[in-house]
Write a protein that holds these residues in place. Structure first.
Motif, mmCIF file in Angstrom:
data_model
loop_
_atom_site.group_PDB
_atom_site.id
_atom_site.type_symbol
_atom_site.label_atom_id
_atom_site.label_comp_id
_atom_site.label_asym_id
_atom_site.label_seq_id
_atom_site.Cartn_x
_atom_site.Cartn_y
_atom_site.Cartn_z
ATOM 1 N N THR A 179 0.842 -1.193 0.000
ATOM 2 C CA THR A 179 0.000 0.000 0.000
ATOM 3 C C THR A 179 0.876 1.242 0.000
ATOM 4 O OG1 THR A 179 -0.097 -0.019 2.422
ATOM 5 C CG2 THR A 179 -1.857 -1.164 1.247
ATOM 6 N N PRO A 180 0.357 2.356 -0.518
ATOM 7 C CA PRO A 180 1.157 3.590 -0.525
ATOM 8 C C PRO A 180 1.246 4.212 0.864
ATOM 9 C CG PRO A 180 -1.031 4.015 -1.392
ATOM 10 C CD PRO A 180 -0.944 2.527 -1.186
ATOM 11 N N LEU B 85 2.218 9.402 -9.715
ATOM 12 C CA LEU B 85 2.671 8.413 -10.693
ATOM 13 C C LEU B 85 2.366 6.995 -10.228
ATOM 14 C CD1 LEU B 85 4.174 7.850 -13.344
ATOM 15 C CD2 LEU B 85 6.328 7.925 -12.051
ATOM 16 N N PHE B 86 2.780 6.658 -8.997
ATOM 17 C CA PHE B 86 2.535 5.315 -8.448
ATOM 18 C C PHE B 86 1.723 5.366 -7.156
ATOM 19 C CE2 PHE B 86 6.750 4.910 -10.570
ATOM 20 C CZ PHE B 86 6.396 3.990 -11.540
ATOM 21 N N GLY B 87 1.805 6.450 -6.444
ATOM 22 C CA GLY B 87 1.365 6.510 -5.064
ATOM 23 C C GLY B 87 2.607 6.610 -4.208
ATOM 24 N N CYS B 88 2.555 7.356 -3.129
ATOM 25 C CA CYS B 88 3.755 7.637 -2.324
ATOM 26 C C CYS B 88 4.488 6.349 -1.950
ATOM 27 C CB CYS B 88 3.358 8.393 -1.065
ATOM 28 S SG CYS B 88 4.771 8.775 0.000
ATOM 29 N N ASP C 92 7.462 11.214 -7.565
ATOM 30 C CA ASP C 92 6.196 10.509 -7.790
ATOM 31 C C ASP C 92 5.088 11.502 -8.141
ATOM 32 O OD1 ASP C 92 4.533 8.023 -7.602
ATOM 33 O OD2 ASP C 92 3.536 9.205 -6.030
ATOM 34 N N PHE C 93 5.379 12.794 -8.049
ATOM 35 C CA PHE C 93 4.378 13.844 -8.270
ATOM 36 C C PHE C 93 3.200 13.689 -7.321
ATOM 37 C CE2 PHE C 93 6.264 12.602 -12.412
ATOM 38 C CZ PHE C 93 7.137 13.668 -12.541
ATOM 39 N N SER C 94 3.516 13.288 -6.080
ATOM 40 C CA SER C 94 2.466 13.077 -5.085
ATOM 41 C C SER C 94 1.984 14.371 -4.461
ATOM 42 C CB SER C 94 2.978 12.161 -3.964
ATOM 43 O OG SER C 94 3.123 10.836 -4.417
#
Length: 306
Positions: free
Chosen positions: A10-11, A50-53, A33-35
């Motif tokens: 999980t992120p 992008l993916f999640g932190c 990640d651009f979170s």
């Protein structure tokens, strides 16, 4: 969505204290990640990462006002610490000398390695960079000559049942299916190594782990970046050298225990959690011999792209 590891799938969660946020944007500049993003002069969690932190902690570590808290993926803000001042770090010359002094030593005194030194080695190895957090590196620690010897004896018993992989008929059978280099390595390295391990152990001579007083096996998980355990092992060797210990990488164990039912049984007996694409067995101990000269090494090639 999150990048899976053996430890979490999980992120991490990002919390932002808008009252503390100054909108400097440092956190946004280091988040790959651009979170997070700046909106109306304040940082906020982005809707489309992008993916999640992944829990790298860069944003939290660089924030000058303590406005960001990241938790999950095995860590939280409680794991932050102040970086030592650069003036207290080793100079290039000191680091280079440390690496110059390190040699692969296989002759160890019987003196045990104190638990405090083992902890320091592991503390340093934990600082190694990794492909993705949290680290998927596992370490099997054999902290006495008796445990190191027992592992080697079990390994040789296991190898006795695997001698067919270096038999003439097997090498002949595989010749059309693998590269020239693989054939040469099996014929001229793997086969004599396997026989040297097993035949000498039958005589009471341990050429697997040399009865070192301490050994560590660094290995990954099916999710791990294959470089991670090798880098962690390298950090451990550097730490040991700084602590007055000698070390040696043993590359002839890991490849033999990765594939097949018998390999799995051996891993389970030794407490090794999983197969791993890459791994490294490292010996540690007080040297019985004293080297006064080093050998200048070279790379196979070094080319600067024009």
């Amino acid at each position: 969505m999150a990048i899976p590891t053996s430890r979490t799938k999980t992120p991490a969660e990002i919390s932002i204290d808008r009252e503390k946020c100054t909108g400097c944007g440092l956190c946004v500049s280091v988040c790959k990640d651009f979170s997070i993003a700046i909106k109306e002069g304040k940082v906020e969690v982005h809707d489309h990462p992008l993916f999640g932190c992944i829990g790298c902690g860069h944003c939290m570590a660089i924030c000058p006002s303590g406005a960001i808290d990241v938790s999950g993926r095995t860590f939280s803000s409680h794991d932050l610490f102040e970086l030592p001042d650069r003036k207290d770090a080793a100079t290039y010359e000191q680091l280079h000398i440390l690496f110059q002094r390190r040699r692969s030593v296989r002759e160890f005194r019987e003196a045990p390695v104190d638990g405090d030194l083992i902890k320091k080695i592991l503390d340093t190895a934990r600082t190694a960079p990794m492909g993705l957090p949290p680290s998927d590196v596992n370490v099997l620690v054999l902290n006495s000559r008796e445990k190191v010897r027992s592992f080697a004896e079990d390994f040789c018993c296991y190898l006795e049942s695997m001698k067919w992989i270096v038999s003439g008929w097997f090498l002949l059978l595989m010749r059309p299916f693998w590269s020239k280099e693989s054939h040469e390595m099996f014929k001229n390295f793997v086969r004599p190594l396997l026989h040297a391990y097993t035949e000498n152990m039958q005589k009471g001579v341990n050429l697997v782990s040399y009865d070192a007083p301490l050994a560590m096996y660094f290995y990954g998980s099916p999710y791990a970046d294959p470089a991670d355990p090798i880098i962690a092992a390298t950090y451990a060797m550097a730490a040991a050298e700084a602590l007055g210990l000698s070390t040696c990488m043993i590359g002839g164990i890991h490849p033999f225990i990765q594939n097949g039912r018998k390999a799995k049984a051996f891993r389970e007996k030794q407490g090794i959690r999983s197969a791993s694409r890459e791994g490294l067995f490292v010996l540690f101990g007080y040297p019985k011999v004293n080297y006064t000269k080093g050998i200048q090494r070279t790379f196979a090639s070094t080319e600067e792209k024009q």
